[in-house]
Design a protein around this motif. Structure first.
Motif, short mmCIF file in Angstrom:
data_model
loop_
_atom_site.label_atom_id
_atom_site.label_comp_id
_atom_site.label_asym_id
_atom_site.label_seq_id
_atom_site.Cartn_x
_atom_site.Cartn_y
_atom_site.Cartn_z
N UNK A 194 0.84 -1.19 0.00
CA UNK A 194 0.00 0.00 0.00
C UNK A 194 0.88 1.24 0.00
N UNK A 195 0.65 2.20 -0.89
CA UNK A 195 1.40 3.45 -0.82
C UNK A 195 1.01 4.21 0.45
N UNK A 196 1.98 4.69 1.20
CA UNK A 196 1.69 5.26 2.51
C UNK A 196 2.33 6.63 2.67
N UNK A 197 1.79 7.41 3.61
CA UNK A 197 2.35 8.72 3.91
C UNK A 197 1.98 9.10 5.34
N UNK A 198 2.93 9.69 6.04
CA UNK A 198 2.67 10.21 7.39
C UNK A 198 1.88 11.50 7.27
N UNK A 199 0.95 11.71 8.19
CA UNK A 199 0.09 12.90 8.14
C UNK A 199 0.89 14.18 8.18
N UNK A 200 1.99 14.22 8.91
CA UNK A 200 2.80 15.44 8.98
C UNK A 200 3.44 15.76 7.63
N UNK A 201 3.94 14.73 6.94
CA UNK A 201 4.50 14.95 5.61
C UNK A 201 3.41 15.39 4.63
N UNK A 202 2.25 14.78 4.75
CA UNK A 202 1.14 15.15 3.88
C UNK A 202 0.74 16.61 4.11
N UNK A 203 0.70 17.02 5.37
CA UNK A 203 0.37 18.42 5.68
C UNK A 203 1.38 19.36 5.04
N UNK A 204 2.64 18.97 5.05
CA UNK A 204 3.67 19.79 4.41
C UNK A 204 3.40 19.91 2.92
N UNK A 205 2.96 18.83 2.28
CA UNK A 205 2.65 18.87 0.85
C UNK A 205 1.49 19.83 0.58
N UNK A 206 0.44 19.77 1.39
CA UNK A 206 -0.68 20.70 1.21
C UNK A 206 -0.19 22.15 1.30
#
Length: 303
Positions: A194-206
Motif C-alpha cells: 500500500x502506498x503510505x504517507x505520514x500525516x505530517x508529511x502530507x500536511x507539508x505537501x498541502x
C-alpha cells in the motif's frame, strides 16, 4: 493568508492546522462539537461551528478567506450525498469571497487502479476507483472544472500518524489489537503493498501546494511504497505487541464484512510515484522509515 479547513480535527486536518499555523497562516476550521472547538482554539485556530452534513447552516456565514482545504471524509456510505451537498453550498460561498480563492480538494490512492509488479503510476494515470470512492471523482471534476476556483487536488496514499492529537490512521486498529489482544490482522495477500504517507508529511505537501501549485494541478502524496502487508503486520507485532504477538490472516471479504466495503482498498496493490511533488514543489517527506516510526510508537506505549 486566511485558510478555511474542513476536517480540522481529523487525521489529515489536525496535522494541517499545526503546519499552517507554524507558517503564520490564519486558520479557520470546521468544528462539529464544543470539544472540537476547544481543541482548535488551544492550537491557535478559529473554529467555525457547524456540521459537514448540514452546510446550509454555516457556509453563508464563512469569514473572508484566501483558500479552502477540503480534508474531511468519514468513509460512510452516505459520503456521496454529504460531499455533493457540501460542494453545492461551499462553492457558491467561495465564489462570493472578495478575492480569488485557492480550493484544495482531497482525492486518494483508491481512485486509481492496481499496479502490476514492477510498475508505478503517476498523476497522469486515469481514474479507476473503488466504487465506494467514486464520489471523489465527481468532486474533483467540479473543483477543477470551475473556472472561478483555483482548484488543486492532493491524492494521499494511505495516511498514518504516530499519536499526535490522538491519531494513528491506517495503523490504528492493529496498534490497538496488538496492545490489548496481542494480535495483528493481515488482510488478503501478504505481498500487497500500500502506498503510505505520514500525516505530517502530507500536511507539508498541502502547504507547499497552497503556496506554489498551479491551478488545475494534481499531486500524489506518497512517501513509502515498498512495504508489504505481511511486513507491516510483522513490524507492528514486533514493536507494539509482546514476543508472542500473533498475526491473523483474513480474507478481503471478511475484512469487508467487519469494516465496510471500503476495506477492499486494503488489499489493492499499488505503487505510486511522488516525483512531481518533489520536483515541482520541493516536497521532502521526513517519514520514509515506517519501522522507525513504529519503534517510537511502541516506546510511547510502554512509557
Amino acid at each position: 493568508m486566511r485558510v478555511f479547513i474542513t476536517g480540522g480535527t481529523g487525521l489529515i486536518g489536525s496535522a494541517l492546522v499545526d503546519s499552517l499555523i507554524s507558517r503564520q497562516y490564519r486558520v479557520f476550521a470546521l468544528a462539529r462539537s464544543e470539544t472540537a472547538c476547544t481543541r482548535l482554539r488551544a492550537i491557535g485556530a478559529v473554529p467555525i461551528h457547524g456540521d459537514l452534513t448540514d452546510p446550509a447552516r454555516w457556509c453563508a456565514a464563512l469569514p473572508p478567506v484566501d483558500a479552502v482545504i477540503h480534508a474531511a471524509c468519514d468513509f460512510s456510505d452516505a459520503m456521496t450525498d454529504i460531499d455533493r451537498t457540501l460542494l453545492d453550498h461551499l462553492i457558491p460561498a467561495v465564489h462570493a469571497m472578495p478575492g480569488p480563492v485557492r480550493f484544495l480538494y482531497t482525492g486518494g490512492s483508491w481512485l486509481f487502479a492496481q499496479t502490476p509488479p514492477g510498475q508505478s503510476i503517476d498523476e497522469s494515470s486515469p481514474f479507476d476507483p473503488l466504487p465506494e470512492f467514486q464520489w471523489m471523482c465527481s468532486g474533483i471534476d467540479r473543483v477543477l472544472g470551475d473556472e472561478r476556483l483555483h482548484g488543486i487536488v492532493i491524492h494521499p496514499g494511505c495516511v498514518y500518524a504516530t499519536g499526535r492529537h490522538g491519531h494513528y490512521g491506517l495503523l490504528a486498529r492493529d496498534l490497538q489489537t496488538a496492545r490489548t489482544n496481542d494480535r495483528v490482522t493481515l488482510i488478503g495477500d501478504g505481498d500487497v503493498t500500500l502506498p503510505m504517507v505520514h500525516a505530517d508529511d502530507l500536511a507539508d505537501l498541502y502547504c507547499l501546494a497552497l503556496g506554489n501549485a498551479a491551478p488545475g494541478s494534481s499531486y500524489f502524496g506518497v512517501a513509502i511504497n515498498d512495504l508489504t502487508n505481511r511486513a507491516l503486520a510483522g513490524l507492528i507485532a514486533r514493536h507494539v505487541g509482546t514476543p508472542d504477538c500473533q498475526i491473523d490472516a483474513i480474507t478481503v471479504q471478511t475484512a469487508i464484512t467487519r469494516l465496510g466495503r471500503w476495506a477492499a482498498g486494503l488489499a489493492r496493490h499499488q505503487t505510486m510515484t511522488a516525483t512531481k511533488a518533489v520536483s515541482d514543489l520541493g516536497w521532502n517527506p521526513a517519514h520514509c522509515d515506517l519501522e522507525n516510526d513504529l519503534r517510537r510508537v511502541g516506546m510511547q506505549f510502554r512509557d
